[in-house]
Design a protein around this motif. Structure first.
Motif, PDB file in Angstrom:
ATOM      1  N   UNK A  35       0.666  -1.356  -0.047  1.00 21.77           N
ATOM      2  CA  UNK A  35       0.031   0.065  -0.132  1.00 21.77           C
ATOM      3  C   UNK A  35       0.928   1.190  -0.096  1.00 21.77           C
ATOM      4  N   UNK A  36       1.900   1.363   0.762  1.00 20.40           N
ATOM      5  CA  UNK A  36       2.791   2.423   0.941  1.00 20.40           C
ATOM      6  C   UNK A  36       3.612   2.488  -0.497  1.00 20.40           C
ATOM      7  N   UNK A  37       4.158   1.402  -1.014  1.00 22.15           N
ATOM      8  CA  UNK A  37       4.471   1.641  -2.407  1.00 22.15           C
ATOM      9  C   UNK A  37       3.748   2.148  -3.399  1.00 22.15           C
ATOM     10  N   UNK A  38       2.655   1.637  -3.444  1.00 25.74           N
ATOM     11  CA  UNK A  38       1.618   2.111  -4.707  1.00 25.74           C
ATOM     12  C   UNK A  38       1.523   3.645  -4.510  1.00 25.74           C
ATOM     13  N   UNK A  44       4.351   7.461 -11.167  1.00 19.87           N
ATOM     14  CA  UNK A  44       5.034   7.026 -12.421  1.00 19.87           C
ATOM     15  C   UNK A  44       4.452   6.522 -13.241  1.00 19.87           C
ATOM     16  N   UNK A  45       3.183   5.973 -13.001  1.00 19.30           N
ATOM     17  CA  UNK A  45       2.396   5.535 -13.880  1.00 19.30           C
ATOM     18  C   UNK A  45       1.593   6.454 -14.497  1.00 19.30           C
ATOM     19  N   UNK A  46       1.142   7.569 -13.863  1.00 16.73           N
ATOM     20  CA  UNK A  46       0.570   8.769 -14.360  1.00 16.73           C
ATOM     21  C   UNK A  46       1.478   9.520 -15.352  1.00 16.73           C
ATOM     22  N   UNK A 104      -7.766   1.614  -9.696  1.00 12.90           N
ATOM     23  CA  UNK A 104      -8.438   0.631  -9.436  1.00 12.90           C
ATOM     24  C   UNK A 104      -8.169  -0.327  -8.516  1.00 12.90           C
ATOM     25  N   UNK A 105      -6.789  -0.711  -8.677  1.00 10.32           N
ATOM     26  CA  UNK A 105      -6.012  -1.534  -8.050  1.00 10.32           C
ATOM     27  C   UNK A 105      -5.968  -1.030  -6.544  1.00 10.32           C
ATOM     28  N   UNK A 106      -5.410   0.344  -6.415  1.00 12.40           N
ATOM     29  CA  UNK A 106      -5.380   0.862  -5.068  1.00 12.40           C
ATOM     30  C   UNK A 106      -6.499   0.984  -4.328  1.00 12.40           C
ATOM     31  N   UNK A 107      -7.681   1.124  -4.956  1.00 14.20           N
ATOM     32  CA  UNK A 107      -8.867   1.095  -4.097  1.00 14.20           C
ATOM     33  C   UNK A 107      -9.046  -0.399  -3.603  1.00 14.20           C
ATOM     34  N   UNK A 112      -4.044   4.457   0.033  1.00 20.78           N
ATOM     35  CA  UNK A 112      -4.474   5.912   0.121  1.00 20.78           C
ATOM     36  C   UNK A 112      -4.374   6.594  -1.177  1.00 20.78           C
ATOM     37  N   UNK A 113      -5.269   7.025  -1.927  1.00 22.61           N
ATOM     38  CA  UNK A 113      -4.843   7.797  -3.178  1.00 22.61           C
ATOM     39  C   UNK A 113      -5.149   9.280  -3.076  1.00 22.61           C
TER      40      UNK A 113
END
Length: 261
Positions: A35-38, A44-46, A104-107, A112-113
């Motif tokens: 969770x903290x990594x993403x 970087x994805x964005x 979506x994967x983060x959710x 946290x987003x």
């Protein structure tokens, strides 16, 4: 492989190897670590998409009236990559961009987003990207990572953009990370299934077909110009160094060391 491509790969190999061995991967041992990594990796994805779209703007016609730009080959190469990145499929075959799939994967995993949402809000309100990044609550190293991406996307010549996209922004996913992910998935299948799909899809599409298209694009844009190849190598090296800063920022984040799953 194009001889200049092989030479560029040789130049960046030591830095790339250091990134693959970065200790950030060893810190992702459970769901909390993931969770903290993403919440930082999502940037970087964005910003990868912004770099990609800057190439599409430069290599194709996106204004009216339409006129042909560049060569049909480079137009095909960049449009093919954009198609896959901007409108791929999720695990249920619904059309989705890779960035939206990541969110979506983060959710699903409960990550946290708030940081990426805040930046998206500032951009939607008309804030210039440089100011939005600087005003954000992001760690300084993440800001530096993003600032370099947008410096390239907005100001660099096309061959440099293409090189950074191809060599400097290749997502580095070592075998160790995929092994850890499979373990976390085994423990939390209902929270990690979408992220597992994202990583597998990323390896399948970006690491295969898209990487070949991108290499062709760089070779065509640099041609036989030695100066362009030197510029491409220098920018790629700096992009990898910026990725290392992003990984360092994750390491610096204290909650990465939480051990409770």
């Amino acid at each position: 492989m194009h001889s200049q491509v092989a030479l560029l790969n040789k130049k960046i190999a030591p830095v790339r190897a250091q990134l693959l061995a970065h200790p950030v991967y060893s810190k992702i041992t459970n769901l909390e670590g993931l969770k903290n990594f993403v919440q930082f990796h999502v940037f970087a994805v964005w910003d990868f998409m912004s770099l990609l779209k800057s190439l599409q703007i430069g290599l194709t016609s996106v204004q009216l009236p339409w006129v042909p730009v560049g060569t049909a080959n480079t137009r095909y190469l960049i449009n093919e990559i954009v198609l896959g990145e901007e409108s791929d499929v999720d695990e249920h075959d619904n059309r989705i961009s890779h960035f939206e799939l990541y969110l979506k994967a983060m959710g699903q995993m409960g990550a946290s987003t708030s940081l990426i949402d805040a930046l998206m809000h500032e951009i939607a309100s008309g804030q210039p990207i440089e100011q939005a990044i600087e005003k954000s609550a992001l760690p300084q190293k993440v800001k530096m990572f993003l600032a370099y991406t947008f410096e390239v996307a907005q100001n660099a010549p096309l061959h440099v953009k293409a090189a950074v996209f191809t060599f400097g922004r290749e997502d580095l996913i070592p075998d160790m990370f995929t092994e850890i992910l499979h373990k976390i998935y085994a423990d939390h299948p209902n929270q990690v299934s979408t992220f597992k799909y994202y990583i597998e899809r990323h390896i399948e599409v970006d690491g295969g077909h898209h990487s070949h298209l991108a290499l062709e694009m760089v070779a065509e844009l640099c041609g036989q110009d030695a100066t362009k190849w030197e510029q491409a190598a220098a920018a790629s090296l700096k992009a990898l160094e910026m990725r290392s800063l992003l990984w360092d920022a994750i390491m610096d984040h204290s909650s990465i060391d939480h051990t409770a799953a």
